[in-house]
Design a protein around this motif. Structure first.
Motif, PDB file in Angstrom:
ATOM      1  N   TYR A  71       0.778  -1.238   0.000  1.00  0.00           N
ATOM      2  CA  TYR A  71       0.000   0.000   0.000  1.00  0.00           C
ATOM      3  C   TYR A  71       0.812   1.292   0.000  1.00  0.00           C
ATOM      4  O   TYR A  71       0.255   2.355  -0.230  1.00  0.00           O
ATOM      5  CB  TYR A  71      -0.949   0.015   1.202  1.00  0.00           C
ATOM      6  N   LEU A  72       2.102   1.216   0.281  1.00  0.00           N
ATOM      7  CA  LEU A  72       2.903   2.436   0.337  1.00  0.00           C
ATOM      8  C   LEU A  72       3.729   2.602  -0.929  1.00  0.00           C
ATOM      9  O   LEU A  72       4.017   1.637  -1.629  1.00  0.00           O
ATOM     10  CB  LEU A  72       3.843   2.406   1.553  1.00  0.00           C
ATOM     11  N   SER A  73       4.103   3.830  -1.208  1.00  0.00           N
ATOM     12  CA  SER A  73       4.959   4.131  -2.354  1.00  0.00           C
ATOM     13  C   SER A  73       5.746   5.398  -2.045  1.00  0.00           C
ATOM     14  O   SER A  73       5.482   6.094  -1.059  1.00  0.00           O
ATOM     15  CB  SER A  73       4.120   4.302  -3.622  1.00  0.00           C
ATOM     16  N   LYS A  74       6.698   5.686  -2.889  1.00  0.00           N
ATOM     17  CA  LYS A  74       7.547   6.866  -2.714  1.00  0.00           C
ATOM     18  C   LYS A  74       6.696   8.116  -2.509  1.00  0.00           C
ATOM     19  O   LYS A  74       5.719   8.333  -3.219  1.00  0.00           O
ATOM     20  CB  LYS A  74       8.437   7.041  -3.938  1.00  0.00           C
ATOM     21  N   GLY A  75       7.076   8.921  -1.507  1.00  0.00           N
ATOM     22  CA  GLY A  75       6.380  10.166  -1.228  1.00  0.00           C
ATOM     23  C   GLY A  75       5.268  10.058  -0.205  1.00  0.00           C
ATOM     24  O   GLY A  75       4.822  11.068   0.333  1.00  0.00           O
ATOM     25  N   ARG A  76       4.805   8.850   0.096  1.00  0.00           N
ATOM     26  CA  ARG A  76       3.706   8.680   1.051  1.00  0.00           C
ATOM     27  C   ARG A  76       4.160   9.000   2.466  1.00  0.00           C
ATOM     28  O   ARG A  76       5.243   8.621   2.883  1.00  0.00           O
ATOM     29  CB  ARG A  76       3.178   7.244   1.019  1.00  0.00           C
ATOM     30  N   PRO A  77       3.328   9.691   3.243  1.00  0.00           N
ATOM     31  CA  PRO A  77       3.659   9.971   4.634  1.00  0.00           C
ATOM     32  C   PRO A  77       3.351   8.765   5.529  1.00  0.00           C
ATOM     33  O   PRO A  77       2.358   8.069   5.329  1.00  0.00           O
ATOM     34  CB  PRO A  77       2.749  11.148   4.980  1.00  0.00           C
ATOM     35  N   VAL A  78       4.244   8.519   6.492  1.00  0.00           N
ATOM     36  CA  VAL A  78       4.080   7.411   7.425  1.00  0.00           C
ATOM     37  C   VAL A  78       4.472   7.848   8.827  1.00  0.00           C
ATOM     38  O   VAL A  78       5.220   8.803   9.012  1.00  0.00           O
ATOM     39  CB  VAL A  78       4.937   6.181   7.028  1.00  0.00           C
ATOM     40  N   ALA A  79       3.947   7.131   9.809  1.00  0.00           N
ATOM     41  CA  ALA A  79       4.382   7.265  11.199  1.00  0.00           C
ATOM     42  C   ALA A  79       4.938   5.911  11.604  1.00  0.00           C
ATOM     43  O   ALA A  79       4.315   4.874  11.351  1.00  0.00           O
ATOM     44  CB  ALA A  79       3.214   7.656  12.097  1.00  0.00           C
ATOM     45  N   VAL A  80       6.118   5.917  12.192  1.00  0.00           N
ATOM     46  CA  VAL A  80       6.792   4.679  12.576  1.00  0.00           C
ATOM     47  C   VAL A  80       7.021   4.688  14.078  1.00  0.00           C
ATOM     48  O   VAL A  80       7.457   5.686  14.642  1.00  0.00           O
ATOM     49  CB  VAL A  80       8.149   4.541  11.838  1.00  0.00           C
ATOM     50  N   ASP A  81       6.708   3.565  14.718  1.00  0.00           N
ATOM     51  CA  ASP A  81       6.977   3.359  16.131  1.00  0.00           C
ATOM     52  C   ASP A  81       7.827   2.102  16.219  1.00  0.00           C
ATOM     53  O   ASP A  81       7.437   1.050  15.701  1.00  0.00           O
ATOM     54  CB  ASP A  81       5.661   3.188  16.897  1.00  0.00           C
ATOM     55  N   GLY A  82       9.006   2.212  16.822  1.00  0.00           N
ATOM     56  CA  GLY A  82       9.875   1.050  16.879  1.00  0.00           C
ATOM     57  C   GLY A  82      11.046   1.256  17.809  1.00  0.00           C
ATOM     58  O   GLY A  82      10.977   2.040  18.754  1.00  0.00           O
ATOM     59  N   ARG A  83      12.136   0.558  17.497  1.00  0.00           N
ATOM     60  CA  ARG A  83      13.343   0.619  18.325  1.00  0.00           C
ATOM     61  C   ARG A  83      14.576   0.703  17.425  1.00  0.00           C
ATOM     62  O   ARG A  83      14.527   0.326  16.257  1.00  0.00           O
ATOM     63  CB  ARG A  83      13.418  -0.607  19.223  1.00  0.00           C
ATOM     64  N   LEU A  84      15.667   1.205  17.992  1.00  0.00           N
ATOM     65  CA  LEU A  84      16.923   1.288  17.266  1.00  0.00           C
ATOM     66  C   LEU A  84      17.685  -0.019  17.385  1.00  0.00           C
ATOM     67  O   LEU A  84      17.666  -0.666  18.441  1.00  0.00           O
ATOM     68  CB  LEU A  84      17.803   2.416  17.834  1.00  0.00           C
ATOM     69  N   GLU A  85      18.364  -0.390  16.301  1.00  0.00           N
ATOM     70  CA  GLU A  85      19.212  -1.576  16.336  1.00  0.00           C
ATOM     71  C   GLU A  85      20.516  -1.257  15.620  1.00  0.00           C
ATOM     72  O   GLU A  85      20.507  -0.842  14.459  1.00  0.00           O
ATOM     73  CB  GLU A  85      18.507  -2.760  15.678  1.00  0.00           C
ATOM     74  N   TRP A  86      21.628  -1.458  16.333  1.00  0.00           N
ATOM     75  CA  TRP A  86      22.947  -1.204  15.783  1.00  0.00           C
ATOM     76  C   TRP A  86      23.472  -2.486  15.177  1.00  0.00           C
ATOM     77  O   TRP A  86      23.277  -3.580  15.731  1.00  0.00           O
ATOM     78  CB  TRP A  86      23.866  -0.731  16.907  1.00  0.00           C
TER      79      TRP A  86
END
Length: 161
Positions: A71-86
């Motif tokens: 459902y997503l493509s270039k330019g689409r706005p999103v909100a992301v909730d997650g965690r950092l991983e090194w």
């Protein structure tokens, strides 16, 4: 007592490219997103506010990754909730490299299908939370009718708390 560690990331931005979906040999789907978020800074030389883009790599696992790719493509706005991983890896030249990725716990699609590169919106359009009818926010001394008498005070039974 040990301190509790917190590793949480919440960001909103626009996709810089179409999502890349692949499947692992185990059958698990993994989707890669690239999200751009602007940081607003004041240019001391000109006094103008300027947007500085920041780019983040986001990994979305499983069915949610499949939906993001669908459902997503270039330019689409999103909100992301997650965690950092090194992570650490070797590039093709054998040099040791490092990267920090965001592992998404949830991805929320912002805007409508017409928003983004495919539509005329060109990206996320902020919408106000302020209601259209501001009559509910009249000053306390304002009258509600044609007379000059103030509105009666609500009875204790009418107060919602």
């Amino acid at each position: 007592m040990a301190a509790t560690n917190i590793n949480r990331v919440v960001l909103t931005g626009n996709l810089t490219a179409d999502p890349e979906l692949r499947s692992l040999p185990s059958g698990t789907s993994v989707c890669k997103l690239r999200v751009a978020c602007n940081t607003r800074r004041k240019n001391n030389a000109t006094g103008d506010w300027e947007d500085k883009p920041n780019y983040f790599d986001v990994t979305v696992w499983g069915a949610q990754g499949e939906n993001a790719a669908r459902y997503l493509s270039k330019g689409r706005p999103v909100a992301v909730d997650g965690r950092l991983e090194w992570r650490e890896f070797q590039d093709q030249a054998g040099n040791k490299r490092q990267a920090i990725d965001i592992i998404a716990d949830s991805v929320q699609f912002l805007g409508g299908r017409e928003d983004g590169a495919g539509g005329g919106g060109g990206g996320f359009t902020p919408r106000s939370d302020v209601p259209v009818d501001t009559g509910d926010f009249a000053p306390a001394g304002a009258s509600t009718g044609g007379g000059n008498a103030p509105a009666p005070a609500p009875a204790d039974d009418d107060i919602p708390f």
